[in-house]
Design an enzyme around this catalytic site. Sequence first.
Site, PDB file in Angstrom:
ATOM      1  N   LYS A 199       0.750  -1.021   0.113  1.00 50.74           N
ATOM      2  CA  LYS A 199      -0.046   0.088   0.119  1.00 50.74           C
ATOM      3  C   LYS A 199       0.769   1.193   0.061  1.00 50.74           C
ATOM      4  O   LYS A 199       0.362   2.377  -0.267  1.00 50.74           O
ATOM      5  CB  LYS A 199      -0.922  -0.095   1.137  1.00 50.74           C
ATOM      6  CG  LYS A 199      -2.010  -1.117   0.961  1.00 50.74           C
ATOM      7  CD  LYS A 199      -3.074  -1.139   2.100  1.00 50.74           C
ATOM      8  CE  LYS A 199      -4.092  -2.241   1.798  1.00 50.74           C
ATOM      9  NZ  LYS A 199      -3.657  -3.498   1.756  1.00 50.74           N
TER      10      LYS A 199
HETATM   11  C1  PLP Z   1      -4.282  -4.483   1.363  1.00 53.51           C
HETATM   12  C2  PLP Z   1      -3.701  -5.838   1.290  1.00 53.51           C
HETATM   13  C3  PLP Z   1      -3.983  -6.781   0.362  1.00 53.51           C
HETATM   14  C4  PLP Z   1      -5.126  -6.869  -0.417  1.00 53.51           C
HETATM   15  O1  PLP Z   1      -5.126  -5.904  -1.164  1.00 53.51           O
HETATM   16  P1  PLP Z   1      -6.358  -5.389  -2.058  1.00 53.51           P
HETATM   17  O2  PLP Z   1      -6.122  -4.183  -2.901  1.00 53.51           O
HETATM   18  O3  PLP Z   1      -7.344  -4.840  -0.810  1.00 53.51           O
HETATM   19  O4  PLP Z   1      -7.123  -6.453  -2.570  1.00 53.51           O
HETATM   20  C5  PLP Z   1      -3.035  -7.934   0.279  1.00 53.51           C
HETATM   21  N1  PLP Z   1      -1.926  -8.172   1.038  1.00 53.51           N
HETATM   22  C6  PLP Z   1      -1.537  -7.212   1.949  1.00 53.51           C
HETATM   23  C7  PLP Z   1      -0.185  -7.393   2.539  1.00 53.51           C
HETATM   24  C8  PLP Z   1      -2.355  -6.051   1.913  1.00 53.51           C
HETATM   25  O5  PLP Z   1      -1.855  -5.007   2.901  1.00 53.51           O
END
Ligand code: PLP
Length: 500
Positions: free
Chosen positions: A112
Amino acid sequence: MNVKYESTRDNNLKINSSQAVLKGLSDDGGLFFPKDFKNIKINIKHIEDLNYKELAVEIFTKFFSDYTKEEILYSVENAYGNKFDTEEIVPLKNGGNYNFLELFHGRTLAFKDVALSILPYFMKAAKDKNKIKNEILILTATSGDTGKAALEGFKDIEGISISVFYPEGGVSKVQELQMKTQEGNNTHVLAVEGNFDDAQTAVKNIFNNKNVKDKLLDDNTILSSANSINVGRLIPQIVYYFYSYNSLLKNKKIKSGEKINFVVPTGNFGNILAGYMAKEMGLPVNKLICASNENNVLTDFINTGTYDINREFIKTISPSMDILISSNLERLIYMLSGGDDNYIKKIIAELDEKGKYKIDSKILDKIQDSFWSSFSTQDEILNKIKKVYREYNYIIDPHTAVAVDVYDKYKHETGDKSVSIILSTASPFKFIESIYDALDIEKTKEGKELIMEFSEEFNIPIPKSLEEILNKPFIHNKTIKINDVKNEILKIAHKEEKNV
Ligand SMILES: *Cc1c(COP(=O)(O)O)cnc(C)c1O
């Protein structure tokens, strides 16, 4: 080309990209989407030699058309100039036959960061260019990673403050440490009694509550969102799909134009949707493999066409994927229905009423053309961590392990041998406890000592951003009830409490 944004629930709406970034969610509850998306194309031959920042500028220029070139360059430089611990931003690594796209080299050790490092700059520029004089309050519900990445991105950005709500006991120890030690004079962190969906729903309801919004305005405050529903988060995620394709080309693993698969550990459907957008823009993609954990609502949906949240919410060891309501799916269905806002309103009403809907079979066919999905149980996740370590001496976190497991299932079931990239979404440092479980290592230490032991044992240096917070005091210690989310937000805007 001047790209306007419409709502998935009202395609008469027409706003600029900077306004879409500011608002996050449309007033009608819909998600913003570029009107002329089908005309946004990338010629992959023209971008093969671009570095990450250049490629980001190339893509952002196409989507954020009311931003000046200077604003885009400034945002990209600030986001990707020195906040990542590698110049590549997203290095592609080999673990045996697997290609791991390491998306966790930012400040908070999860994918993110890629989007949340840049969103604050887009938002600040949008605030200035739209002459918004109000204070912007970012509301974020988090399953662990978004919260910290958003706090890091927005801390000390002038004219914007941020509050993060996370499910108490629903995040890992390191995630909790990261959030509780958060600095910055505009940051607020609150633990909520409930699970992620409860927190997300409480926050979403605030956005639709006119009464609350009026009260906030009395305190000169307007709301925005850093959740993956914001286009300012979605679009930065498109960049690494193109970039990693080029990395494979450079390593001579594929020929130009060759189709590849991406395997994406999925929760809110934001990351994988960016992959689908990259495909539509011209990236040679064979299948997008949607990897779920035991909250496998998306696996069922992709395989049957029925989206059904009438099921138990399961707390897993991949908590960032513990989600039943995948918000970004609305954008995919909107695209595949040819931008039919009435259709979206119809299925959302069904979801609100009955907790489920069944998708039109024509749309399901299109989904199955592009996507494949399966899920992993806890044992399967732990086994994959062990296997990848034993065979390839490479440590993966539980989210990435879901992707590896589902990829193995895909290969086994389909026989497809296309080159595939596994999106590695979190650093193993965030989930040491699960990795110890997987490798049958007894856990005798906690907190800082555990992190240091893990680093020595596996000979992986502690990421600098983690080392920095190991000795910091907890600043944010408050837990609230779901029903108090609203009041806490009003208090924050009223500046009754500086640092809750
Ligand atoms: C947020 C997250 C996900 C999921 O991603 P999305 O965009 O919500 O599908 C998967 N793995 C990690 C480590 C995350 O932080």
